[in-house]
Write a protein that holds these residues in place. Structure first.
Motif, PDB file in Angstrom:
ATOM      1  N   PRO A 204     -67.297 -94.250 -34.165  1.00 46.49           N
ATOM      2  CA  PRO A 204     -67.705 -92.893 -34.572  1.00 46.49           C
ATOM      3  C   PRO A 204     -66.549 -92.014 -35.044  1.00 46.49           C
ATOM      4  CG  PRO A 204     -67.850 -93.164 -32.191  1.00 46.49           C
ATOM      5  CD  PRO A 204     -67.626 -94.524 -32.750  1.00 46.49           C
ATOM      6  N   GLN A 205     -65.323 -92.318 -34.637  1.00 42.21           N
ATOM      7  CA  GLN A 205     -64.169 -91.558 -35.102  1.00 42.21           C
ATOM      8  C   GLN A 205     -63.605 -92.126 -36.399  1.00 42.21           C
ATOM      9  OE1 GLN A 205     -63.471 -88.684 -33.565  1.00 42.21           O
ATOM     10  NE2 GLN A 205     -65.246 -89.265 -32.336  1.00 42.21           N
ATOM     11  N   GLY A 206     -64.124 -93.278 -36.813  1.00 38.94           N
ATOM     12  CA  GLY A 206     -63.658 -93.910 -38.039  1.00 38.94           C
ATOM     13  C   GLY A 206     -62.402 -94.740 -37.842  1.00 38.94           C
ATOM     14  N   ILE A 207     -62.243 -95.742 -38.663  1.00 40.34           N
ATOM     15  CA  ILE A 207     -61.052 -96.590 -38.680  1.00 40.34           C
ATOM     16  C   ILE A 207     -60.227 -96.208 -39.895  1.00 40.34           C
ATOM     17  CG2 ILE A 207     -60.189 -98.952 -38.862  1.00 40.34           C
ATOM     18  CD1 ILE A 207     -62.971 -99.854 -37.784  1.00 40.34           C
ATOM     19  N   GLU A 208     -58.966 -95.848 -39.682  1.00 44.05           N
ATOM     20  CA  GLU A 208     -58.084 -95.512 -40.802  1.00 44.05           C
ATOM     21  C   GLU A 208     -57.715 -96.796 -41.544  1.00 44.05           C
ATOM     22  OE1 GLU A 208     -54.725 -92.280 -41.062  1.00 44.05           O
ATOM     23  OE2 GLU A 208     -53.878 -94.167 -40.317  1.00 44.05           O
ATOM     24  N   ILE A 209     -58.110 -96.917 -42.801  1.00 42.48           N
ATOM     25  CA  ILE A 209     -57.880 -98.142 -43.565  1.00 42.48           C
ATOM     26  C   ILE A 209     -56.646 -98.036 -44.444  1.00 42.48           C
ATOM     27  CG2 ILE A 209     -58.860 -99.665 -45.332  1.00 42.48           C
ATOM     28  CD1 ILE A 209     -61.632 -98.908 -44.242  1.00 42.48           C
ATOM     29  N   SER A 210     -56.501 -96.932 -45.154  1.00 43.65           N
ATOM     30  CA  SER A 210     -55.329 -96.757 -46.010  1.00 43.65           C
ATOM     31  C   SER A 210     -54.243 -96.002 -45.244  1.00 43.65           C
ATOM     32  CB  SER A 210     -55.711 -96.004 -47.282  1.00 43.65           C
ATOM     33  OG  SER A 210     -56.156 -94.693 -46.989  1.00 43.65           O
ATOM     34  N   PRO A 211     -52.981 -96.085 -45.695  1.00 43.91           N
ATOM     35  CA  PRO A 211     -51.894 -95.373 -45.011  1.00 43.91           C
ATOM     36  C   PRO A 211     -52.174 -93.874 -44.936  1.00 43.91           C
ATOM     37  CG  PRO A 211     -51.014 -96.954 -46.573  1.00 43.91           C
ATOM     38  CD  PRO A 211     -52.497 -96.890 -46.816  1.00 43.91           C
ATOM     39  N   PRO A 212     -51.667 -93.203 -43.893  1.00 43.37           N
ATOM     40  CA  PRO A 212     -51.974 -91.785 -43.697  1.00 43.37           C
ATOM     41  C   PRO A 212     -51.481 -90.872 -44.808  1.00 43.37           C
ATOM     42  CG  PRO A 212     -50.264 -92.532 -42.184  1.00 43.37           C
ATOM     43  CD  PRO A 212     -50.834 -93.755 -42.812  1.00 43.37           C
ATOM     44  N   THR A 213     -50.555 -91.338 -45.636  1.00 46.97           N
ATOM     45  CA  THR A 213     -50.049 -90.508 -46.733  1.00 46.97           C
ATOM     46  C   THR A 213     -50.742 -90.821 -48.054  1.00 46.97           C
ATOM     47  OG1 THR A 213     -48.288 -92.130 -47.118  1.00 46.97           O
ATOM     48  CG2 THR A 213     -47.780 -90.253 -45.668  1.00 46.97           C
ATOM     49  N   SER A 214     -51.841 -91.563 -48.008  1.00 50.03           N
ATOM     50  CA  SER A 214     -52.495 -92.000 -49.241  1.00 50.03           C
ATOM     51  C   SER A 214     -53.192 -90.854 -49.971  1.00 50.03           C
ATOM     52  CB  SER A 214     -53.526 -93.084 -48.936  1.00 50.03           C
ATOM     53  OG  SER A 214     -52.906 -94.311 -48.643  1.00 50.03           O
ATOM     54  N   ASN A 215     -53.380 -91.060 -51.272  1.00 47.71           N
ATOM     55  CA  ASN A 215     -54.196 -90.175 -52.097  1.00 47.71           C
ATOM     56  C   ASN A 215     -55.219 -91.086 -52.789  1.00 47.71           C
ATOM     57  OD1 ASN A 215     -55.275 -88.111 -53.603  1.00 47.71           O
ATOM     58  ND2 ASN A 215     -53.618 -88.091 -55.106  1.00 47.71           N
ATOM     59  N   ASP A 216     -56.366 -91.294 -52.129  1.00 48.40           N
ATOM     60  CA  ASP A 216     -57.348 -92.280 -52.564  1.00 48.40           C
ATOM     61  C   ASP A 216     -58.566 -91.608 -53.185  1.00 48.40           C
ATOM     62  OD1 ASP A 216     -55.622 -94.054 -51.314  1.00 48.40           O
ATOM     63  OD2 ASP A 216     -56.778 -94.067 -49.448  1.00 48.40           O
ATOM     64  N   ASP A 217     -59.382 -92.430 -53.850  1.00 47.17           N
ATOM     65  CA  ASP A 217     -60.594 -91.897 -54.458  1.00 47.17           C
ATOM     66  C   ASP A 217     -61.741 -92.892 -54.283  1.00 47.17           C
ATOM     67  OD1 ASP A 217     -62.232 -90.120 -55.757  1.00 47.17           O
ATOM     68  OD2 ASP A 217     -61.482 -90.552 -57.755  1.00 47.17           O
ATOM     69  N   GLN A 218     -62.194 -93.555 -55.333  1.00 43.83           N
ATOM     70  CA  GLN A 218     -63.378 -94.407 -55.279  1.00 43.83           C
ATOM     71  C   GLN A 218     -63.209 -95.560 -54.291  1.00 43.83           C
ATOM     72  OE1 GLN A 218     -66.131 -93.587 -56.977  1.00 43.83           O
ATOM     73  NE2 GLN A 218     -65.133 -91.843 -57.923  1.00 43.83           N
ATOM     74  N   VAL A 219     -64.316 -95.897 -53.594  1.00 41.58           N
ATOM     75  CA  VAL A 219     -64.301 -96.932 -52.562  1.00 41.58           C
ATOM     76  C   VAL A 219     -65.429 -97.926 -52.837  1.00 41.58           C
ATOM     77  CG1 VAL A 219     -64.486 -97.382 -50.077  1.00 41.58           C
ATOM     78  CG2 VAL A 219     -63.430 -95.270 -50.885  1.00 41.58           C
ATOM     79  N   GLU A 220     -65.191 -99.209 -52.565  1.00 43.44           N
ATOM     80  CA  GLU A 220     -66.226-100.234 -52.600  1.00 43.44           C
ATOM     81  C   GLU A 220     -66.003-101.185 -51.424  1.00 43.44           C
ATOM     82  OE1 GLU A 220     -68.869-100.477 -54.379  1.00 43.44           O
ATOM     83  OE2 GLU A 220     -68.498 -99.068 -56.030  1.00 43.44           O
ATOM     84  N   VAL A 221     -67.081-101.837 -50.985  1.00 42.82           N
ATOM     85  CA  VAL A 221     -67.015-102.767 -49.858  1.00 42.82           C
ATOM     86  C   VAL A 221     -67.762-104.039 -50.228  1.00 42.82           C
ATOM     87  CG1 VAL A 221     -67.427-103.090 -47.385  1.00 42.82           C
ATOM     88  CG2 VAL A 221     -67.060-100.787 -48.287  1.00 42.82           C
ATOM     89  N   ALA A 222     -67.236-105.208 -49.812  1.00 44.48           N
ATOM     90  CA  ALA A 222     -67.890-106.493 -50.040  1.00 44.48           C
ATOM     91  C   ALA A 222     -67.756-107.351 -48.785  1.00 44.48           C
ATOM     92  CB  ALA A 222     -67.274-107.195 -51.248  1.00 44.48           C
ATOM     93  N   PHE A 223     -68.616-108.361 -48.678  1.00 43.46           N
ATOM     94  CA  PHE A 223     -68.608-109.287 -47.534  1.00 43.46           C
ATOM     95  C   PHE A 223     -68.564-110.710 -48.076  1.00 43.46           C
ATOM     96  CE2 PHE A 223     -70.978-111.738 -44.213  1.00 43.46           C
ATOM     97  CZ  PHE A 223     -70.070-111.561 -43.177  1.00 43.46           C
ATOM     98  N   ASP A 224     -67.680-111.560 -47.539  1.00 46.43           N
ATOM     99  CA  ASP A 224     -67.505-112.916 -48.068  1.00 46.43           C
ATOM    100  C   ASP A 224     -68.153-113.988 -47.204  1.00 46.43           C
ATOM    101  OD1 ASP A 224     -65.847-113.156 -45.860  1.00 46.43           O
ATOM    102  OD2 ASP A 224     -64.016-113.567 -46.995  1.00 46.43           O
ATOM    103  N   GLY A 225     -68.976-113.577 -46.225  1.00 44.62           N
ATOM    104  CA  GLY A 225     -69.582-114.519 -45.299  1.00 44.62           C
ATOM    105  C   GLY A 225     -68.871-114.563 -43.966  1.00 44.62           C
ATOM    106  N   VAL A 226     -67.633-114.063 -43.934  1.00 45.09           N
ATOM    107  CA  VAL A 226     -66.846-114.022 -42.689  1.00 45.09           C
ATOM    108  C   VAL A 226     -66.282-112.628 -42.442  1.00 45.09           C
ATOM    109  CG1 VAL A 226     -64.868-114.981 -41.443  1.00 45.09           C
ATOM    110  CG2 VAL A 226     -66.239-116.465 -42.928  1.00 45.09           C
ATOM    111  N   ASN A 227     -65.638-112.060 -43.455  1.00 38.84           N
ATOM    112  CA  ASN A 227     -64.954-110.778 -43.318  1.00 38.84           C
ATOM    113  C   ASN A 227     -65.412-109.786 -44.381  1.00 38.84           C
ATOM    114  OD1 ASN A 227     -63.064-111.641 -41.193  1.00 38.84           O
ATOM    115  ND2 ASN A 227     -62.153-112.919 -42.796  1.00 38.84           N
TER     116      ASN A 227
END
Length: 245
Positions: A204-227
């Motif tokens: 519920p607090q979220g997992i930080e994926i990119s470095p804390p100093t990032s400047n990110d925008d569009q996001v996509e997610v995929a699954f390969d059968g394992v990860n």
């Protein structure tokens, strides 16, 4: 942006929105949601695009998933004032639109926008941006294969600052949602969370994926059968790159 598509085991359905300036005054005042079927060789199967939602209103770019015989297309639509709703339309594999102009799926009196949808076994997971005063959060909703809601909307992230541009993928009984996160003032990070099949949010607090100093925008997610793989655009000194984790 690139039009999304879904595959029914035989053909793809590609969906997009047309932006229309009906008054020729350079102001977009109407969007149409359209689709076309494409076979695995890239050959289009429809003589003309399929009209899914053609009403005179502003609509977000659509997203699509396939489950149990139907393509499920979702988008948000402005009804005037702070009242953007999420609509859904079922499209058969033969291109027949079961719900012309869409059915209202989520409506709360505030802006519910930018939905994304993904198949989750014989169900679907819908996620979107939910506006709150001075902020925005990420909400989710389980859907049956028919497009009917299972339960009620639930919060995926209600952290400080704005969360938006959410995407998700599902597999092996788990979904993973990722989004654009502004909880740190002046920064735009990528966060994510695991969601169980019953809608329980494990992070519920979220997992930080990119470095804390990032400047990110569009996001996509995929699954390969394992990860799960999370991809996002990242601005480094004025140059946009694509990162993944």
């Amino acid at each position: 942006t690139s039009p999304p598509s879904a595959f029914d085991g035989n053909n793809h359905l590609v969906v997009w929105s047309d932006r229309i300036d009906t008054n020729l005054d350079t102001i977009v005042d109407e969007d149409h949601i359209r689709a076309i079927r494409v076979d695995p060789n890239g050959v289009t199967l429809d003589a003309a695009p399929i009209g899914i939602a053609m009403g005179a209103s502003l609509k977000s770019p659509p997203r699509v998933a396939f489950v149990s015989g139907y393509f499920i297309v979702v988008w948000s639509e402005a009804l005037g004032g702070p009242n953007e709703v999420i609509r859904l339309a079922r499209v058969q594999s033969d291109g027949v639109v079961m719900d012309p102009n869409g059915l209202i799926l989520v409506s709360s009196g505030v802006n519910e926008s930018a939905p994304s949808i993904t198949a989750n076994g014989q169900e679907l997971m819908l996620i979107w941006k939910h506006d709150v005063p001075g902020n925005s959060d990420v909400h989710g909703l389980r859907l049956a294969a028919s497009g009917a809601a299972i339960g009620t909307p639930f919060s995926i992230s209600d952290a400080t600052g704005a969360q938006s541009l959410a995407r998700a993928a599902c597999g092996s009984g788990m979904c993973f949602a990722a989004w654009h996160d502004d909880r740190v003032a002046g920064l735009h990070n990528t966060y994510g969370a695991r969601i169980q099949a019953d809608g329980t949010v494990l992070d519920p607090q979220g997992i930080e994926i990119s470095p804390p100093t990032s400047n990110d925008d569009q996001v996509e997610v995929a699954f390969d059968g394992v990860n799960f793989l999370v991809m996002w655009t990242h601005n480094e000194s004025g140059s946009w790159d694509i990162h993944a984790a």
